[in-house]
Design a protein around this motif. Structure first.
Motif, PDB file in Angstrom:
ATOM      1  N   ALA A  15      28.662  51.191  47.559  1.00  0.00           N
ATOM      2  CA  ALA A  15      27.718  50.078  47.440  1.00  0.00           C
ATOM      3  C   ALA A  15      26.499  50.287  48.325  1.00  0.00           C
ATOM      4  O   ALA A  15      25.368  49.968  47.930  1.00  0.00           O
ATOM      5  CB  ALA A  15      28.416  48.764  47.808  1.00  0.00           C
ATOM      6  N   LEU A  16      26.716  50.844  49.507  1.00  0.00           N
ATOM      7  CA  LEU A  16      25.588  51.104  50.403  1.00  0.00           C
ATOM      8  C   LEU A  16      24.680  52.177  49.828  1.00  0.00           C
ATOM      9  O   LEU A  16      23.449  52.085  49.928  1.00  0.00           O
ATOM     10  CB  LEU A  16      26.108  51.520  51.778  1.00  0.00           C
ATOM     11  N   GLN A  17      25.268  53.174  49.207  1.00  0.00           N
ATOM     12  CA  GLN A  17      24.464  54.229  48.579  1.00  0.00           C
ATOM     13  C   GLN A  17      23.619  53.664  47.444  1.00  0.00           C
ATOM     14  O   GLN A  17      22.441  54.013  47.286  1.00  0.00           O
ATOM     15  CB  GLN A  17      25.381  55.330  48.048  1.00  0.00           C
ATOM     16  N   ALA A  18      24.202  52.756  46.645  1.00  0.00           N
ATOM     17  CA  ALA A  18      23.454  52.141  45.542  1.00  0.00           C
ATOM     18  C   ALA A  18      22.320  51.272  46.078  1.00  0.00           C
ATOM     19  O   ALA A  18      21.222  51.242  45.499  1.00  0.00           O
ATOM     20  CB  ALA A  18      24.400  51.300  44.687  1.00  0.00           C
ATOM     21  N   THR A  19      22.562  50.568  47.179  1.00  0.00           N
ATOM     22  CA  THR A  19      21.518  49.741  47.779  1.00  0.00           C
ATOM     23  C   THR A  19      20.396  50.608  48.345  1.00  0.00           C
ATOM     24  O   THR A  19      19.213  50.307  48.184  1.00  0.00           O
ATOM     25  CB  THR A  19      22.105  48.862  48.895  1.00  0.00           C
ATOM     26  N   ARG A  20      20.766  51.689  49.000  1.00  0.00           N
ATOM     27  CA  ARG A  20      19.763  52.617  49.532  1.00  0.00           C
ATOM     28  C   ARG A  20      18.888  53.180  48.414  1.00  0.00           C
ATOM     29  O   ARG A  20      17.677  53.353  48.584  1.00  0.00           O
ATOM     30  CB  ARG A  20      20.447  53.785  50.255  1.00  0.00           C
ATOM     31  N   ALA A  21      19.497  53.444  47.281  1.00  0.00           N
ATOM     32  CA  ALA A  21      18.741  54.014  46.161  1.00  0.00           C
ATOM     33  C   ALA A  21      17.632  53.073  45.720  1.00  0.00           C
ATOM     34  O   ALA A  21      16.539  53.509  45.340  1.00  0.00           O
ATOM     35  CB  ALA A  21      19.686  54.308  44.992  1.00  0.00           C
ATOM     36  N   ILE A  22      17.896  51.765  45.770  1.00  0.00           N
ATOM     37  CA  ILE A  22      16.870  50.780  45.416  1.00  0.00           C
ATOM     38  C   ILE A  22      15.729  50.820  46.415  1.00  0.00           C
ATOM     39  O   ILE A  22      14.546  50.833  46.052  1.00  0.00           O
ATOM     40  CB  ILE A  22      17.473  49.367  45.354  1.00  0.00           C
ATOM     41  N   LEU A  23      16.075  50.866  47.695  1.00  0.00           N
ATOM     42  CA  LEU A  23      15.065  50.768  48.749  1.00  0.00           C
ATOM     43  C   LEU A  23      14.300  52.072  48.959  1.00  0.00           C
ATOM     44  O   LEU A  23      13.151  52.051  49.384  1.00  0.00           O
ATOM     45  CB  LEU A  23      15.734  50.353  50.061  1.00  0.00           C
ATOM     46  N   GLU A  24      14.946  53.196  48.666  1.00  0.00           N
ATOM     47  CA  GLU A  24      14.328  54.484  48.958  1.00  0.00           C
ATOM     48  C   GLU A  24      13.632  55.104  47.749  1.00  0.00           C
ATOM     49  O   GLU A  24      13.048  56.184  47.856  1.00  0.00           O
ATOM     50  CB  GLU A  24      15.391  55.451  49.497  1.00  0.00           C
ATOM     51  N   ALA A  25      13.689  54.429  46.611  1.00  0.00           N
ATOM     52  CA  ALA A  25      12.989  54.939  45.431  1.00  0.00           C
ATOM     53  C   ALA A  25      11.481  54.944  45.693  1.00  0.00           C
ATOM     54  O   ALA A  25      10.958  54.085  46.414  1.00  0.00           O
ATOM     55  CB  ALA A  25      13.306  54.078  44.220  1.00  0.00           C
ATOM     56  N   ASP A  26      10.800  55.914  45.127  1.00  0.00           N
ATOM     57  CA  ASP A  26       9.348  55.978  45.297  1.00  0.00           C
ATOM     58  C   ASP A  26       8.722  54.685  44.762  1.00  0.00           C
ATOM     59  O   ASP A  26       8.964  54.311  43.600  1.00  0.00           O
ATOM     60  CB  ASP A  26       8.775  57.171  44.546  1.00  0.00           C
ATOM     61  N   PRO A  27       7.942  54.002  45.582  1.00  0.00           N
ATOM     62  CA  PRO A  27       7.352  52.740  45.116  1.00  0.00           C
ATOM     63  C   PRO A  27       6.375  52.949  43.973  1.00  0.00           C
ATOM     64  O   PRO A  27       5.600  53.906  43.977  1.00  0.00           O
ATOM     65  CB  PRO A  27       6.638  52.204  46.367  1.00  0.00           C
ATOM     66  N   VAL A  28       6.433  52.072  42.997  1.00  0.00           N
ATOM     67  CA  VAL A  28       5.570  52.153  41.823  1.00  0.00           C
ATOM     68  C   VAL A  28       4.735  50.881  41.738  1.00  0.00           C
ATOM     69  O   VAL A  28       5.235  49.781  42.006  1.00  0.00           O
ATOM     70  CB  VAL A  28       6.407  52.312  40.536  1.00  0.00           C
ATOM     71  N   ASP A  29       3.472  51.028  41.384  1.00  0.00           N
ATOM     72  CA  ASP A  29       2.611  49.872  41.179  1.00  0.00           C
ATOM     73  C   ASP A  29       3.242  48.937  40.146  1.00  0.00           C
ATOM     74  O   ASP A  29       3.836  49.389  39.155  1.00  0.00           O
ATOM     75  CB  ASP A  29       1.238  50.338  40.711  1.00  0.00           C
ATOM     76  N   ASP A  30       3.122  47.621  40.353  1.00  0.00           N
ATOM     77  CA  ASP A  30       3.820  46.675  39.482  1.00  0.00           C
ATOM     78  C   ASP A  30       3.353  46.738  38.032  1.00  0.00           C
ATOM     79  O   ASP A  30       4.160  46.584  37.102  1.00  0.00           O
ATOM     80  CB  ASP A  30       3.737  45.242  40.021  1.00  0.00           C
TER      81      ASP A  30
END
Length: 340
Positions: free
Chosen positions: A221-236
């Protein structure tokens, strides 16, 4: 909050989907909430959708103007924690101790779709959680504070039992007409018009073992949460275009059609994309390639069927495009994973 980050799609739309549920109960039409944001209900219901702070604030403000007045933040924050906290909630509940759960929740709270930031200070007998707004939104302070603290209280009681609630709450805004609901739900003294917005939790929870502790589940679960936060940010707006295209790649939507779906003119859409450093064609190719990679490596569909799925009626055209994207052929890509 850095202004550039306001337009980055990094927030799971948990609060927005909660508002939609309330609207459904009152039979309120919600399409106008999304006008000009690049969002719509279908996008929010896609599993990979993230929204920007700017988009979320816009939708929340419009929703609160149309929903019946009341403790809306408390209602949304008090929903099932497995729904509102997502994978972070699973990580918190599967942590070994209260101290580990508190550390994870504080460090990764943005992965649960929060709209406020948390700072935790410890005393001898308590943990004091302070809410910090990311931008100055005085008209939304009550709602955002209610939602954040209600979610913490409900999750804590789910983990440790009904008697593990807060010791006190101090809120920096005047008491709303529904102030009695705070005391009824949180079962602790609540003070309004304070200098800070804080929730005081029992320090004894730090040492307690969590009944649902599970190291394997915690790591996943922590790995899945990290994946959300560490993904390259994309313009909305870029993210909105991607989401709209993913809804139906077969139809090969044009920029004009996508702009119409997002509630903006083609000129406005192209201007947004250019500002973010993208063209419509670049985004369209990226979405097609991503879907092609999934279908090639995770299904047994034929190359012809995959081509049609992502909008190519002629498989030869798909092969040329895939070669241009990846410098390899669809057949070679499939063989490389050794599944077929």
């Amino acid at each position: 909050m850095d202004k550039a980050k306001l337009n980055q799609a990094t927030i799971p739309p948990v609060i927005l989907t909660g508002l939609l549920e309330l609207a459904d109960q009152d039979r309120i039409e919600t399409a106008r909430w999304f006008a000009g944001t690049g969002l719509d209900r279908a996008r929010l219901e896609q599993s990979r959708t993230l929204v920007s702070y700017r988009q979320a604030i816009t939708v929340i403000r419009r929703a609160l103007k149309e929903l019946p007045a009341g403790p809306i933040g408390l209602m949304i924050g008090s929903r099932d924690p497995l729904l509102t906290w997502g994978t972070l909630g699973t990580a918190v509940r599967s942590a070994s101790t209260g101290a580990e759960a508190r550390e994870v929740a504080t460090r990764f709270h943005q992965g649960a779709g929060t709209m406020m930031d948390y700072v935790v200070s410890r005393t001898d007998q308590a943990n004091v959680i302070e809410l910090l707004p990311r931008t100055h939104e005085p008209d939304l302070l009550t709602f955002l504070s209610e939602e954040a603290f209600a979610g913490i209280v409900v999750l804590t009681r789910l983990m440790f039992g009904p008697s593990s609630g807060p010791l006190a709450a101090e809120l920096s805004y005047p008491p709303p007409p529904w102030a009695a609901a705070y005391t009824r739900l949180w079962r602790c003294p609540v003070t309004f018009d304070c200098e800070r917005t804080t929730l005081t939790m029992p320090g004894s929870l730090e040492e307690r073992r969590i009944p649902t502790a599970n190291a394997t589940q915690f790591d996943a679960a922590l790995q899945a949460t990290r994946a959300i936060l560490e993904a390259d940010p994309v313009d909305d707006v870029v993210a909105a275009v991607e989401g709209t295209l993913r809804q139906d790649l077969r139809s090969r939507r044009t920029a004009t059609q996508v702009a119409d779906a997002l509630g903006m003119s083609p000129r406005t859409l192209h201007r947004h994309l250019a500002k973010a450093g993208y063209s419509f064609g670049t985004i369209q190719d990226r979405v097609r390639r991503q879907q092609a990679d999934v279908l090639l490596t995770q299904t047994r569909r034929s190359i012809t069927a995959i081509a049609a799925e992502i909008g190519y009626s002629d498989p030869r055209e798909f092969r040329r495009a895939y070669k241009r994207w990846t410098d390899t052929t669809p057949t070679q890509a499939r063989k490389s994973v050794r599944l077929f």
